[in-house]
Design a protein around this motif. Sequence first.
Motif, mmCIF file in Angstrom:
data_model
loop_
_atom_site.group_PDB
_atom_site.id
_atom_site.type_symbol
_atom_site.label_atom_id
_atom_site.label_comp_id
_atom_site.label_asym_id
_atom_site.label_seq_id
_atom_site.Cartn_x
_atom_site.Cartn_y
_atom_site.Cartn_z
ATOM 1 N N GLU A 1 46.320 11.797 39.103
ATOM 2 C CA GLU A 1 45.039 11.330 38.578
ATOM 3 C C GLU A 1 44.720 12.012 37.241
ATOM 4 O O GLU A 1 44.297 11.364 36.284
ATOM 5 C CB GLU A 1 43.934 11.615 39.600
ATOM 6 N N TYR A 2 44.939 13.317 37.168
ATOM 7 C CA TYR A 2 44.706 14.059 35.931
ATOM 8 C C TYR A 2 45.645 13.588 34.830
ATOM 9 O O TYR A 2 45.236 13.401 33.675
ATOM 10 C CB TYR A 2 44.868 15.564 36.176
ATOM 11 N N ALA A 3 46.919 13.358 35.152
ATOM 12 C CA ALA A 3 47.890 12.888 34.154
ATOM 13 C C ALA A 3 47.469 11.539 33.581
ATOM 14 O O ALA A 3 47.553 11.310 32.365
ATOM 15 C CB ALA A 3 49.282 12.801 34.776
ATOM 16 N N GLU A 4 46.993 10.654 34.439
ATOM 17 C CA GLU A 4 46.542 9.342 33.971
ATOM 18 C C GLU A 4 45.308 9.478 33.081
ATOM 19 O O GLU A 4 45.194 8.795 32.055
ATOM 20 C CB GLU A 4 46.271 8.425 35.161
ATOM 21 N N GLU A 5 44.383 10.346 33.445
ATOM 22 C CA GLU A 5 43.187 10.594 32.640
ATOM 23 C C GLU A 5 43.573 11.229 31.299
ATOM 24 O O GLU A 5 43.029 10.865 30.251
ATOM 25 C CB GLU A 5 42.217 11.501 33.400
ATOM 26 N N TYR B 1 44.192 10.681 25.490
ATOM 27 C CA TYR B 1 45.214 11.570 24.946
ATOM 28 C C TYR B 1 44.735 12.362 23.728
ATOM 29 O O TYR B 1 44.974 13.564 23.627
ATOM 30 C CB TYR B 1 46.463 10.764 24.594
ATOM 31 N N LYS B 2 44.074 11.690 22.835
ATOM 32 C CA LYS B 2 43.647 12.350 21.595
ATOM 33 C C LYS B 2 42.752 13.550 21.894
ATOM 34 O O LYS B 2 42.908 14.614 21.298
ATOM 35 C CB LYS B 2 42.918 11.349 20.707
ATOM 36 N N ARG C 1 44.432 17.828 22.100
ATOM 37 C CA ARG C 1 43.921 18.724 21.053
ATOM 38 C C ARG C 1 42.979 19.794 21.585
ATOM 39 O O ARG C 1 42.640 20.725 20.863
ATOM 40 C CB ARG C 1 43.208 17.907 19.982
ATOM 41 N N ALA C 2 42.564 19.655 22.828
ATOM 42 C CA ALA C 2 41.641 20.634 23.414
ATOM 43 C C ALA C 2 42.365 21.956 23.645
ATOM 44 O O ALA C 2 43.475 21.980 24.194
ATOM 45 C CB ALA C 2 41.068 20.102 24.730
ATOM 46 N N VAL C 3 41.753 23.042 23.238
ATOM 47 C CA VAL C 3 42.374 24.362 23.330
ATOM 48 C C VAL C 3 42.827 24.683 24.754
ATOM 49 O O VAL C 3 43.901 25.246 24.953
ATOM 50 C CB VAL C 3 41.389 25.441 22.810
ATOM 51 N N ASN C 4 42.040 24.311 25.731
ATOM 52 C CA ASN C 4 42.368 24.637 27.120
ATOM 53 C C ASN C 4 43.193 23.552 27.819
ATOM 54 O O ASN C 4 43.474 23.667 29.011
ATOM 55 C CB ASN C 4 41.091 24.908 27.914
ATOM 56 N N ARG C 5 43.604 22.511 27.107
ATOM 57 C CA ARG C 5 44.351 21.407 27.735
ATOM 58 C C ARG C 5 45.673 21.085 27.052
ATOM 59 O O ARG C 5 46.566 20.525 27.678
ATOM 60 C CB ARG C 5 43.508 20.124 27.730
ATOM 61 N N LYS C 6 45.816 21.416 25.776
ATOM 62 C CA LYS C 6 47.019 20.979 25.064
ATOM 63 C C LYS C 6 48.303 21.567 25.634
ATOM 64 O O LYS C 6 49.350 20.930 25.568
ATOM 65 C CB LYS C 6 46.888 21.247 23.568
ATOM 66 N N GLN C 7 48.226 22.752 26.250
ATOM 67 C CA GLN C 7 49.436 23.350 26.832
ATOM 68 C C GLN C 7 49.883 22.618 28.103
ATOM 69 O O GLN C 7 50.976 22.866 28.606
ATOM 70 C CB GLN C 7 49.236 24.850 27.107
ATOM 71 N N HIS C 8 49.066 21.714 28.612
ATOM 72 C CA HIS C 8 49.436 20.923 29.793
ATOM 73 C C HIS C 8 50.398 19.776 29.441
ATOM 74 O O HIS C 8 50.982 19.174 30.340
ATOM 75 C CB HIS C 8 48.192 20.318 30.443
ATOM 76 N N LEU C 9 50.541 19.476 28.160
ATOM 77 C CA LEU C 9 51.291 18.289 27.735
ATOM 78 C C LEU C 9 52.683 18.142 28.365
ATOM 79 O O LEU C 9 53.000 17.066 28.874
ATOM 80 C CB LEU C 9 51.377 18.226 26.208
ATOM 81 N N PRO C 10 53.541 19.157 28.371
ATOM 82 C CA PRO C 10 54.871 18.940 28.971
ATOM 83 C C PRO C 10 54.793 18.542 30.446
ATOM 84 O O PRO C 10 55.569 17.693 30.909
ATOM 85 C CB PRO C 10 55.575 20.288 28.826
ATOM 86 N N VAL D 1 55.037 14.208 34.606
ATOM 87 C CA VAL D 1 54.429 13.414 35.682
ATOM 88 C C VAL D 1 54.444 11.934 35.314
ATOM 89 O O VAL D 1 54.828 11.085 36.122
ATOM 90 C CB VAL D 1 52.984 13.876 35.975
ATOM 91 N N LEU D 2 54.034 11.611 34.093
ATOM 92 C CA LEU D 2 53.970 10.212 33.675
ATOM 93 C C LEU D 2 55.348 9.554 33.637
ATOM 94 O O LEU D 2 55.465 8.351 33.884
ATOM 95 C CB LEU D 2 53.291 10.095 32.310
ATOM 96 N N ALA D 3 56.373 10.328 33.347
ATOM 97 C CA ALA D 3 57.734 9.780 33.284
ATOM 98 C C ALA D 3 58.375 9.645 34.666
ATOM 99 O O ALA D 3 59.388 8.955 34.815
ATOM 100 C CB ALA D 3 58.614 10.656 32.391
ATOM 101 N N ALA D 4 57.790 10.279 35.667
ATOM 102 C CA ALA D 4 58.353 10.224 37.021
ATOM 103 C C ALA D 4 58.252 8.802 37.562
ATOM 104 O O ALA D 4 57.247 8.121 37.368
ATOM 105 C CB ALA D 4 57.609 11.191 37.937
ATOM 106 N N ASP D 5 59.289 8.375 38.263
ATOM 107 C CA ASP D 5 59.254 7.023 38.813
ATOM 108 C C ASP D 5 58.961 6.999 40.313
ATOM 109 O O ASP D 5 59.045 5.958 40.941
ATOM 110 C CB ASP D 5 60.536 6.256 38.482
#
Length: 146
Positions: free
Chosen positions: A98-102, A107-108, A112-121, A126-130
């Motif tokens: 749910e968080y990955a979809e949100e 995305y923008k 860019r959020a200081v406390n969220r950008k490190q979550h990107l990988p 998660v989004l690439a998982a099938d």
Amino acid sequence: MVPTVRYQNATDVRINFSKILDNAVYSKPQFIKRTHNHIIMIGADMFSALLSEAKLHLSFIEGEDGSKIAVCDEIDDIIGVGDSSEEAIAHFIENLVEYAEEYYKDYKLYSRAVNRKQHLPFIMNVLAADSIENVKEMLICQAGRN
């Protein structure tokens, strides 16, 4: 010495799109330049290989009611709660997806959020998982913490 990669011009890529796409998927990443933008086109398998080390470390703590709570070191505001560790993991995965979809939807802001950008990988993994099983493989479960 800085490595040099031959960037392909976006106009040439448009003309040969099918060939470039096939190369990205079946051969190697494709580097594209469009004015001031640099783009890397990569197949899903290669993308997954790049993110293969993006693992989430879960610990379990016991709730006051005896429930199991899965907490994550890398994304500390997502938890999972259940009567057992397995249920807590399943609930954690639901919340993670749910968080990955949100994150992707907005995305923008998130990237860019200081406390969220490190979550990107982790989010991209998660989004690439099938499957949910592929998401579960991202988790490394550890002994509980006090």
